[in-house]
Design a protein around this motif. Structure first.
Motif, PDB file in Angstrom:
ATOM      1  N   ASP A   1      -0.266  -3.135  -9.734  1.00 17.26           N
ATOM      2  CA  ASP A   1      -0.083  -2.688 -11.117  1.00 17.26           C
ATOM      3  C   ASP A   1       1.162  -3.343 -11.711  1.00 17.26           C
ATOM      4  N   ILE A   2       1.086  -3.647 -12.997  1.00 13.80           N
ATOM      5  CA  ILE A   2       2.234  -4.192 -13.720  1.00 13.80           C
ATOM      6  C   ILE A   2       2.670  -3.152 -14.743  1.00 13.80           C
ATOM      7  N   VAL A   3       3.959  -2.823 -14.706  1.00 13.33           N
ATOM      8  CA  VAL A   3       4.500  -1.755 -15.543  1.00 13.33           C
ATOM      9  C   VAL A   3       5.698  -2.291 -16.314  1.00 13.33           C
ATOM     10  N   MET A   4       5.721  -2.019 -17.630  1.00 11.79           N
ATOM     11  CA  MET A   4       6.864  -2.397 -18.455  1.00 11.79           C
ATOM     12  C   MET A   4       7.568  -1.134 -18.922  1.00 11.79           C
ATOM     13  N   VAL A   5       8.852  -1.033 -18.572  1.00 10.89           N
ATOM     14  CA  VAL A   5       9.652   0.140 -18.900  1.00 10.89           C
ATOM     15  C   VAL A   5      10.717  -0.285 -19.906  1.00 10.89           C
ATOM     16  N   PRO A   6      10.712   0.316 -21.121  1.00  9.41           N
ATOM     17  CA  PRO A   6      11.725  -0.041 -22.121  1.00  9.41           C
ATOM     18  C   PRO A   6      13.138   0.131 -21.568  1.00  9.41           C
ATOM     19  N   GLY A   7      13.954  -0.893 -21.745  1.00  4.42           N
ATOM     20  CA  GLY A   7      15.340  -0.831 -21.309  1.00  4.42           C
ATOM     21  C   GLY A   7      15.555  -1.104 -19.832  1.00  4.42           C
ATOM     22  N   ALA A   8      14.475  -1.212 -19.042  1.00  3.68           N
ATOM     23  CA  ALA A   8      14.618  -1.444 -17.607  1.00  3.68           C
ATOM     24  C   ALA A   8      13.952  -2.733 -17.153  1.00  3.68           C
ATOM     25  N   GLY A   9      12.858  -3.129 -17.802  1.00  4.75           N
ATOM     26  CA  GLY A   9      12.209  -4.385 -17.448  1.00  4.75           C
ATOM     27  C   GLY A   9      10.738  -4.256 -17.137  1.00  4.75           C
ATOM     28  N   LYS A  10      10.217  -5.361 -16.588  1.00  2.26           N
ATOM     29  CA  LYS A  10       8.805  -5.462 -16.246  1.00  2.26           C
ATOM     30  C   LYS A  10       8.712  -5.574 -14.727  1.00  2.26           C
ATOM     31  N   PHE A  11       7.804  -4.805 -14.139  1.00  2.00           N
ATOM     32  CA  PHE A  11       7.728  -4.699 -12.691  1.00  2.00           C
ATOM     33  C   PHE A  11       6.304  -4.875 -12.201  1.00  2.00           C
ATOM     34  N   LYS A  12       6.165  -5.627 -11.100  1.00  2.00           N
ATOM     35  CA  LYS A  12       4.882  -5.726 -10.408  1.00  2.00           C
ATOM     36  C   LYS A  12       5.025  -4.905  -9.131  1.00  2.00           C
ATOM     37  N   LEU A  13       4.133  -3.947  -8.954  1.00  2.00           N
ATOM     38  CA  LEU A  13       4.221  -3.056  -7.803  1.00  2.00           C
ATOM     39  C   LEU A  13       3.584  -3.696  -6.578  1.00  2.00           C
ATOM     40  N   ALA A  14       4.249  -3.524  -5.452  1.00  2.00           N
ATOM     41  CA  ALA A  14       3.766  -4.109  -4.203  1.00  2.00           C
ATOM     42  C   ALA A  14       3.927  -3.086  -3.092  1.00  2.00           C
ATOM     43  N   ALA A  15       2.796  -2.697  -2.511  1.00  2.00           N
ATOM     44  CA  ALA A  15       2.844  -1.773  -1.375  1.00  2.00           C
ATOM     45  C   ALA A  15       3.329  -2.549  -0.162  1.00  2.00           C
ATOM     46  N   ALA A  16       4.337  -2.021   0.517  1.00  2.00           N
ATOM     47  CA  ALA A  16       4.850  -2.670   1.710  1.00  2.00           C
ATOM     48  C   ALA A  16       3.802  -2.633   2.813  1.00  2.00           C
ATOM     49  N   PRO A  17       3.561  -3.735   3.468  1.00  2.00           N
ATOM     50  CA  PRO A  17       2.541  -3.784   4.521  1.00  2.00           C
ATOM     51  C   PRO A  17       3.061  -3.145   5.811  1.00  2.00           C
ATOM     52  N   ASP A  18       2.903  -1.839   5.905  1.00  2.00           N
ATOM     53  CA  ASP A  18       3.445  -1.140   7.081  1.00  2.00           C
ATOM     54  C   ASP A  18       2.366  -0.747   8.077  1.00  2.00           C
ATOM     55  N   GLY A  19       1.108  -0.931   7.692  1.00  2.00           N
ATOM     56  CA  GLY A  19       0.033  -0.638   8.619  1.00  2.00           C
ATOM     57  C   GLY A  19      -0.303   0.842   8.765  1.00  2.00           C
ATOM     58  N   ASN A  20       0.450   1.732   8.130  1.00  2.00           N
ATOM     59  CA  ASN A  20       0.219   3.165   8.283  1.00  2.00           C
ATOM     60  C   ASN A  20      -0.578   3.781   7.150  1.00  2.00           C
ATOM     61  N   ARG A  21      -0.800   3.019   6.093  1.00  2.00           N
ATOM     62  CA  ARG A  21      -1.511   3.566   4.949  1.00  2.00           C
ATOM     63  C   ARG A  21      -3.007   3.553   5.186  1.00  2.00           C
ATOM     64  N   ASP A  22      -3.684   4.536   4.678  1.00  2.00           N
ATOM     65  CA  ASP A  22      -5.143   4.575   4.757  1.00  2.00           C
ATOM     66  C   ASP A  22      -5.700   3.640   3.697  1.00  2.00           C
ATOM     67  N   VAL A  23      -6.687   2.867   4.047  1.00  2.00           N
ATOM     68  CA  VAL A  23      -7.317   1.954   3.097  1.00  2.00           C
ATOM     69  C   VAL A  23      -8.726   2.488   2.829  1.00  2.00           C
ATOM     70  N   TYR A  24      -9.047   2.645   1.554  1.00  2.00           N
ATOM     71  CA  TYR A  24     -10.360   3.196   1.173  1.00  2.00           C
ATOM     72  C   TYR A  24     -11.226   2.117   0.607  1.00  2.00           C
TER      73      TYR A  24
END
Length: 79
Positions: free
Chosen positions: A56-79
């Motif tokens: 997801d790409i999120v733009m927050v006024p006054g803070a910037g634009k961010f691309k979210l990245a889930a850390a590859p830790d191997g513990n998350r469930d994948v659906y």
């Protein structure tokens, strides 16, 4: 655009606002979103509980634009 990593399946918009220092406490999220329009994938969003996922790409006024990245830790469930 800054990459923002997290290690869970998703984070909420309120959590993101705190992570990027747009707010100092979770309780300020409702106020911040009533005063500012945050864009998630190009669309205005005002729900602090909105779930944000890897890529997801999120733009927050006054803070910037961010691309979210889930850390590859191997513990998350994948659906």
């Amino acid at each position: 655009m800054e990459e923002l990593q997290f290690d869970t399946e998703y984070i909420t918009l309120g959590q993101l606002l705190k992570m990027v220092n747009a707010i100092s406490s979770g309780g300020m999220a409702k106020w911040f979103l009533s005063e500012n329009i945050v864009y998630v994938k190009g669309e205005g969003e005002q729900r602090r509980g909105r779930k944000l996922y890897d890529g997801d790409i999120v733009m927050v006024p006054g803070a910037g634009k961010f691309k979210l990245a889930a850390a590859p830790d191997g513990n998350r469930d994948v659906y």
